[in-house]
Design an enzyme around this catalytic site. Structure first.
Site, PDB file in Angstrom:
ATOM      1  N   ASP A  52       0.636  -1.209  -0.128  1.00  0.00           N
ATOM      2  CA  ASP A  52      -0.021  -0.071   0.042  1.00  0.00           C
ATOM      3  C   ASP A  52       1.024   1.353  -0.069  1.00  0.00           C
ATOM      4  O   ASP A  52       1.804   1.166   0.404  1.00  0.00           O
ATOM      5  CB  ASP A  52      -0.954  -0.001   1.223  1.00  0.00           C
ATOM      6  N   ASP A 121      -7.451  -2.810  14.221  1.00  0.00           N
ATOM      7  CA  ASP A 121      -8.935  -3.476  13.703  1.00  0.00           C
ATOM      8  C   ASP A 121      -9.002  -4.322  13.176  1.00  0.00           C
ATOM      9  O   ASP A 121      -9.965  -4.541  12.503  1.00  0.00           O
ATOM     10  CB  ASP A 121      -9.460  -1.758  13.272  1.00  0.00           C
ATOM     11  N   HIS A 123      -7.004  -4.875  10.152  1.00  0.00           N
ATOM     12  CA  HIS A 123      -6.904  -4.779   8.680  1.00  0.00           C
ATOM     13  C   HIS A 123      -5.649  -5.313   8.300  1.00  0.00           C
ATOM     14  O   HIS A 123      -4.742  -5.450   8.986  1.00  0.00           O
ATOM     15  CB  HIS A 123      -6.850  -3.034   8.390  1.00  0.00           C
ATOM     16  N   GLU A 128      -9.686  -1.857   5.414  1.00  0.00           N
ATOM     17  CA  GLU A 128     -10.219  -1.426   6.788  1.00  0.00           C
ATOM     18  C   GLU A 128     -11.423  -2.448   6.809  1.00  0.00           C
ATOM     19  O   GLU A 128     -12.115  -3.041   6.084  1.00  0.00           O
ATOM     20  CB  GLU A 128     -10.465   0.035   6.756  1.00  0.00           C
TER      21      GLU A 128
HETATM   22  C1  F6R Z   1       1.281  -1.729   6.067  1.00  0.00           C
HETATM   23  C2  F6R Z   1       0.340  -2.222   6.143  1.00  0.00           C
HETATM   24  C3  F6R Z   1      -0.503  -2.364   7.392  1.00  0.00           C
HETATM   25  C4  F6R Z   1       0.298  -2.724   8.681  1.00  0.00           C
HETATM   26  C5  F6R Z   1      -0.486  -2.564   9.933  1.00  0.00           C
HETATM   27  C6  F6R Z   1       0.109  -2.682  11.064  1.00  0.00           C
HETATM   28  O1  F6R Z   1       2.053  -1.724   4.819  1.00  0.00           O
HETATM   29  O2  F6R Z   1      -0.024  -2.887   5.172  1.00  0.00           O
HETATM   30  O3  F6R Z   1      -1.435  -3.249   7.238  1.00  0.00           O
HETATM   31  O4  F6R Z   1       0.855  -3.886   8.648  1.00  0.00           O
HETATM   32  O5  F6R Z   1      -1.249  -1.360  10.071  1.00  0.00           O
HETATM   33  O6  F6R Z   1       1.255  -1.760  11.353  1.00  0.00           O
HETATM   34  P1  F6R Z   1       2.246  -1.886  12.423  1.00  0.00           P
HETATM   35  O7  F6R Z   1       2.894  -3.083  12.095  1.00  0.00           O
HETATM   36  O8  F6R Z   1       3.145  -0.804  12.319  1.00  0.00           O
HETATM   37  O9  F6R Z   1       1.544  -2.190  13.584  1.00  0.00           O
END
Ligand code: F6R
Length: 244
Positions: A52, A121, A123, A128
């Site tokens: 992303d 959450d 995702h 989301e």
């Molecule tokens: C980032 C992504 C998100 C993160 C998620 C967890 O490329 O795709 O899904 O993996 O927000 O973020 P962290 O690892 O910072 O807790």
């Protein structure tokens, strides 16, 4: 240990197509890959696709995923920048960016190993809650919770509200999913993803539809799993022929 699926796949295919997540969770993997590189592993033919990118954030902003991937992967591993793909969240025609991204993944032969973090959450990527389980790369709006969680990476500047993300259907086409989560903040999402119903309410629960998933957790992130004793004994008695 968490880097093992990547290193094993790379040993079998030096031009491995790796799907990369950003954020805190995959950092230990990237550090281990950098150590392997220092010890002689060649990553120069590896190809990467990011999950992303934020919309409207210039690639040279330190919190942009272009910048994160350059810092945490391209430079430490000596990757070929021409083979590292991140959606262009600054483009005028974002719909074309999404379609081109999907086509580039297909042209590369699909993603062999996809690294995933999980949001508090539930995702994965930036899909989301209530994202379609069949979704493809597209523009999404971040939840207030995700924007709060990611504010730590932005200092004084505001977290963008939109992103381009691989869809859940896109992620499901990778041949091996490796989900990593650390810390108690992830425990609820992890339990919902692994043991809850498959539901767009917890987008990560879509991993239950995939035939080859490895989930790597610390004790805190695993704390709400009901069947953790079963998982422990399964892992402890894993036959030697059965790799990750
Ligand atoms: C980032 C992504 C998100 C993160 C998620 C967890 O490329 O795709 O899904 O993996 O927000 O973020 P962290 O690892 O910072 O807790």
């Amino acid at each position: 240990m968490a880097a093992r699926p990547v290193l094993d796949a790379l040993a079998g295919d030096p031009a491995l197509v790796l799907g990369v997540a950003t954020g805190e969770s995959p950092r230990p993997i990237y550090r281990a890959l950098a150590q392997a590189h220092a010890a002689g592993t060649d990553f120069s033919r590896m190809r990467c696709f990011a999950l992303d990118e934020y919309v409207g954030l210039p690639a040279d902003h330190p919190a942009s995923y272009h910048a994160v991937i350059r810092r945490e992967l391209v430079e430490p591993l000596g990757l070929d920048t021409a083979e590292v793909h991140v959606p262009d969240g600054m483009a005028d025609d974002l719909l074309a960016v999404c379609a081109t991204y999907e086509a580039a993944i297909r042209a590369a032969g699909g993603i062999a190993v996809q690294l995933l973090g999980i949001g508090a959450d539930g995702h994965i990527g930036f899909n989301e809650p209530t994202s379609s389980l069949a979704s493809r790369t597209r523009i999404k709006t971040l939840t207030a919770r995700t924007r709060r969680d990611n504010a730590q990476f932005f200092g004084d500047s505001a977290v963008p509200t939109q992103c381009v993300t691989q869809g859940l259907g896109t992620i499901l086409e990778a041949r091996h999913l490796v989900l990593v989560a650390f810390g108690e903040r992830k425990a609820e999402g992890v339990a919902a993803a692994v043991e809850g119903p498959v539901s767009a309410r917890c987008p990560a629960s879509v991993i239950q539809l995939h035939p080859h998933v490895t989930v790597i957790l610390d004790e805190a992130a695993a704390a709400e799993l009901e069947l953790s004793e079963y998982y422990r004994s399964t892992y402890a008695t894993k036959p030697s022929w059965q790799q990750l």
